[in-house]
Design a protein around this motif. Structure first.
Motif, PDB file in Angstrom:
ATOM      1  N   UNK B 176     -13.144   7.593   7.761  1.00 59.61           N
ATOM      2  CA  UNK B 176     -13.755   7.623   9.087  1.00 59.61           C
ATOM      3  C   UNK B 176     -14.373   6.284   9.450  1.00 59.61           C
ATOM      4  N   UNK B 177     -15.036   5.703   8.495  1.00 62.96           N
ATOM      5  CA  UNK B 177     -15.664   4.404   8.779  1.00 62.96           C
ATOM      6  C   UNK B 177     -14.630   3.382   9.210  1.00 62.96           C
ATOM      7  N   UNK B 178     -13.544   3.352   8.475  1.00 61.55           N
ATOM      8  CA  UNK B 178     -12.546   2.326   8.809  1.00 61.55           C
ATOM      9  C   UNK B 178     -11.896   2.595  10.159  1.00 61.55           C
ATOM     10  N   UNK B 179     -11.915   3.847  10.568  1.00 60.37           N
ATOM     11  CA  UNK B 179     -11.270   4.152  11.849  1.00 60.37           C
ATOM     12  C   UNK B 179     -12.209   3.995  13.046  1.00 60.37           C
ATOM     13  N   UNK B 180     -13.414   4.528  12.922  1.00 62.22           N
ATOM     14  CA  UNK B 180     -14.251   4.520  14.125  1.00 62.22           C
ATOM     15  C   UNK B 180     -15.337   3.451  14.165  1.00 62.22           C
ATOM     16  N   UNK B 181     -15.619   2.833  13.052  1.00 62.12           N
ATOM     17  CA  UNK B 181     -16.639   1.778  13.101  1.00 62.12           C
ATOM     18  C   UNK B 181     -16.033   0.432  12.752  1.00 62.12           C
ATOM     19  N   UNK B 182     -16.709  -0.613  13.206  1.00 60.60           N
ATOM     20  CA  UNK B 182     -16.272  -1.958  12.840  1.00 60.60           C
ATOM     21  C   UNK B 182     -16.707  -2.260  11.413  1.00 60.60           C
ATOM     22  N   UNK B 183     -15.798  -2.752  10.628  1.00 64.55           N
ATOM     23  CA  UNK B 183     -16.139  -3.087   9.242  1.00 64.55           C
ATOM     24  C   UNK B 183     -15.889  -4.557   8.994  1.00 64.55           C
ATOM     25  N   UNK B 184     -16.701  -5.120   8.095  1.00 68.33           N
ATOM     26  CA  UNK B 184     -16.501  -6.517   7.732  1.00 68.33           C
ATOM     27  C   UNK B 184     -15.402  -6.650   6.680  1.00 68.33           C
ATOM     28  N   UNK B 185     -15.254  -5.614   5.903  1.00 64.42           N
ATOM     29  CA  UNK B 185     -14.311  -5.698   4.780  1.00 64.42           C
ATOM     30  C   UNK B 185     -12.950  -5.167   5.210  1.00 64.42           C
ATOM     31  N   UNK B 186     -11.894  -5.820   4.742  1.00 69.09           N
ATOM     32  CA  UNK B 186     -10.563  -5.372   5.132  1.00 69.09           C
ATOM     33  C   UNK B 186     -10.276  -4.007   4.516  1.00 69.09           C
ATOM     34  N   UNK B 187      -9.599  -3.240   5.287  1.00 66.03           N
ATOM     35  CA  UNK B 187      -9.263  -1.878   4.919  1.00 66.03           C
ATOM     36  C   UNK B 187      -8.591  -1.798   3.535  1.00 66.03           C
ATOM     37  N   UNK B 188      -7.710  -2.735   3.250  1.00 66.89           N
ATOM     38  CA  UNK B 188      -6.961  -2.643   1.997  1.00 66.89           C
ATOM     39  C   UNK B 188      -7.857  -2.730   0.769  1.00 66.89           C
ATOM     40  N   UNK B 189      -8.848  -3.615   0.889  1.00 67.02           N
ATOM     41  CA  UNK B 189      -9.778  -3.728  -0.240  1.00 67.02           C
ATOM     42  C   UNK B 189     -10.551  -2.429  -0.429  1.00 67.02           C
ATOM     43  N   UNK B 190     -10.945  -1.819   0.684  1.00 61.00           N
ATOM     44  CA  UNK B 190     -11.675  -0.553   0.577  1.00 61.00           C
ATOM     45  C   UNK B 190     -10.791   0.525  -0.038  1.00 61.00           C
ATOM     46  N   UNK B 191      -9.540   0.546   0.398  1.00 57.79           N
ATOM     47  CA  UNK B 191      -8.636   1.568  -0.125  1.00 57.79           C
ATOM     48  C   UNK B 191      -8.416   1.365  -1.617  1.00 57.79           C
ATOM     49  N   UNK B 192      -8.266   0.116  -2.012  1.00 65.09           N
ATOM     50  CA  UNK B 192      -8.060  -0.158  -3.428  1.00 65.09           C
ATOM     51  C   UNK B 192      -9.295   0.265  -4.235  1.00 65.09           C
ATOM     52  N   UNK B 193     -10.475  -0.066  -3.687  1.00 60.88           N
ATOM     53  CA  UNK B 193     -11.705   0.319  -4.384  1.00 60.88           C
ATOM     54  C   UNK B 193     -11.803   1.842  -4.492  1.00 60.88           C
ATOM     55  N   UNK B 194     -11.402   2.510  -3.433  1.00 63.00           N
ATOM     56  CA  UNK B 194     -11.464   3.970  -3.410  1.00 63.00           C
ATOM     57  C   UNK B 194     -10.555   4.553  -4.493  1.00 63.00           C
ATOM     58  N   UNK B 195      -9.349   4.022  -4.568  1.00 64.69           N
ATOM     59  CA  UNK B 195      -8.410   4.514  -5.586  1.00 64.69           C
ATOM     60  C   UNK B 195      -8.941   4.221  -6.983  1.00 64.69           C
ATOM     61  N   UNK B 196      -9.492   3.039  -7.125  1.00 66.36           N
ATOM     62  CA  UNK B 196     -10.056   2.660  -8.422  1.00 66.36           C
ATOM     63  C   UNK B 196     -11.200   3.584  -8.798  1.00 66.36           C
ATOM     64  N   UNK B 197     -12.029   3.893  -7.840  1.00 64.34           N
ATOM     65  CA  UNK B 197     -13.146   4.795  -8.086  1.00 64.34           C
ATOM     66  C   UNK B 197     -12.629   6.138  -8.588  1.00 64.34           C
TER      67      UNK B 197
END
Lengths: 210, 210, 210, 210
Positions: B176-197
């Motif tokens: 949701x954050x990546x879709x509706x809010x402005x983020x400083x971090x690129x989506x791909x890094x967040x997705x990778x971190x999420x998968x890693x988590x």
DNA sequence: AATGAATGAGTATTCATTCAT
DNA sequence: TATGAATGAATACTCATTCAT
């Protein structure tokens, strides 16, 4: 156009009390009926003053909301990050740090559930609110990233910025869910899982004393 | 409620099309102006019919929203869980499963951003909405818990129910954050971190082939 | 923001009548209480409809005013200038033309006194109104100047534009005064003086047949 | 009305200054924002005193307006009529007298344009204002009629009362137009036309020395 | 004399929903 | 079936004026 009517910033004891009363009344009504479900007249009545008085203390209906919000801000970061840094410095294990974080995160949410619900909802609805919370989130993320950096080389994550984001997201959502929605699972189990997640995700050896 | 003009469930082709047009129009307007910012008349106009017609297809302004919502439900679970189960069965590592999950989770959010924002906001605002999404979440959690259970004994978590909750929370919030809010971090890094988590949290050996 | 709700331009007989009723009601109330002293609800009530209906026929409270105004415009110029030109062409003396002009000018003010008062007041108060009347005045002056030019070489004035302005000013003010203010002098004497002024000021030989 | 806190008529120097300050402040604000656009609090603030003080010097918001108005009255007539009578007595031609009149009439309008606009608008809007200005106009007309009478037998008009009215109307309207509305024609041309009109209308031989 | 906090009536406008045609 | 005219409740905010201090 260029009307005056600056908002009164109360110095006298009676004024301060009246402002307090209005804000408390607003919190009560926002908690019960939400933002749109509460009107200025009702807040004034609940506080035992007239609408006019309401508008001499607050620019807007949104004004009182922002003021209420401002009260809950700032203290948060200090308490949370202070505790965690100290724990890390005094030899706590990753798991212990995470348990502390969960506890602190929970303690941070002091607003009545209805108020929290309203606030969360308005993130999506109100531009000012979105901006405000986005700024807060950004600041929070910076501090959390810094905290993680300070925990190196005990961490298994390298992109601490992204890791901070994911952790913050998980924490926030779990906290909010347990407060504003009905859950089947007891809060303690969720908190334990959250701490475990953080420990396993972030730390190379979650149970090694720092 | 007990009115005698029941909502038409269209059988004829023309009726079906009109209903479709109305829902598409509503999505368009909700996306642009939100729920409160869109009125029934405008939806009817955008669909090229009269308000009266609108109200013969939908009980309410909220009615059309719920119907739109209903469309996006059900398919989701199938696709997500289907893929993940199959991957796990065909020897994917924990990390691979998580990467798939992230991808699937992302693919799941097909609504226009404005619609998603509106929906998220209304969770906190509207009682019916809350109930609806609570039910959905519960169903989702059940399936996710079952999925986790089916991955034993490769998992390090034991309380799979709580783990499912925490994972779902993190996923949702990041998406949701990546879709509706402005983020400083690129989506791909967040997705990778999420998968890693997910990999590190859930699996004993995240990179071991199943 | 981009809401629709276009103003209904009535075609059906009933609609036309309702619009008429509303405008008549508004004129009645504006006449009695002025613009600020009249609210939309009252107009609707006087016309026997609901506020909502009022707002479906008129964009604004000012909207109905502008519409009322528009009705009184255009006809004016035609009748006035038509008569005067014809008189001049068919051999009327300067004095006779001026008497006609006074009569025509008076006949032009068909609004109830209270409405005229309101309109005049709003020239100084309301930006839209000012613009509207300024435009009208300019158009009127152009036509009046042209009329004067067409009366050459019988005129003693050379700067017909300025002469037109002065004549129009005198006419307007006298007309308005006699309508909205109490005067000690009988209207007929004022009108005769006005015609005499025009005759003596504009014409070389006021009583010479054209 | 029968209140027991009468309006202070200041005797002390400080009081007089405060009253002056308030009136000057009011003029400034009325000029910028009009009467309705200015509130008592703002006037007080602009003058550097409290609202309470404002209301101890003036009965009303309208009170201060009437007082401001009163200041601008009386002087006018003296200066205007004084000059004209003297000119006529010392052998000026009709045209010369009229040119003087135009100049004097113009000099008479000393208020800031915004104030004049406000005043003119309120004639049509406010009962008290109307009465006040009606009284002024009547007095002015009496004096103007007397002036004309004193110019006999050089005049071609016989109904001097009506002639005075028409002349006053033309003068007023031209003056006001040039001050508060945008005009295409230069002021000087209008003033010349105005003087020419008066000369041709009133005098048997406009250029004959008195 | 001065302050300024408090009052509360007053008003334009929107929009979900109905129902006569 | 479809239309769209009609309804009317509901709401934020201003400002002239008062009066306790």
């Amino acid at each position: 156009m260029s009307k005056d009517t600056p908002i009164r910033t109360p110095q006298q004891a009676r004024s301060i009390k009246k402002r307090r009363d209005l804000m408390d009344a607003a919190v009560r009504l926002f908690d019960r009926h939400g933002f749109d479900g509460t009107n200025a007249k009702a807040i004034a009545a609940e506080a035992g003053v007239s609408v006019g008085t309401f508008y001499s203390y607050f620019k807007d209906k949104k004004g009182i909301l922002m003021d209420i919000l401002a009260e809950h801000t700032g203290e948060i970061d200090h308490s949370v990050f202070g505790k965690l840094k100290q724990a890390a410095r005094t030899g706590a294990s990753g798991r212990e740090v995470m348990r502390l974080a969960v506890k602190a995160g929970h303690a941070t949410h002091t607003q009545p559930p209805g108020v929290l619900r309203m606030l969360l909802g308005m993130r999506y609805t109100d531009e000012d609110m979105r901006r405000f919370q986005e700024a807060e989130d950004r600041a929070f993320l910076r501090r959390l990233t810094a905290l993680l950096d300070s925990l190196q080389p005990r961490l298994r994550v390298t992109d601490t910025e992204a890791a901070a984001f994911v952790m913050a997201a998980a924490f926030e959502e779990v906290m909010h869910s347990t407060i504003v929605f009905d859950q089947d699972i007891e809060r303690e189990r969720l908190f334990e899982a959250l701490a475990d997640m953080g420990a396993a995700y972030l730390f190379i050896d979650p149970d090694a004393k720092g």
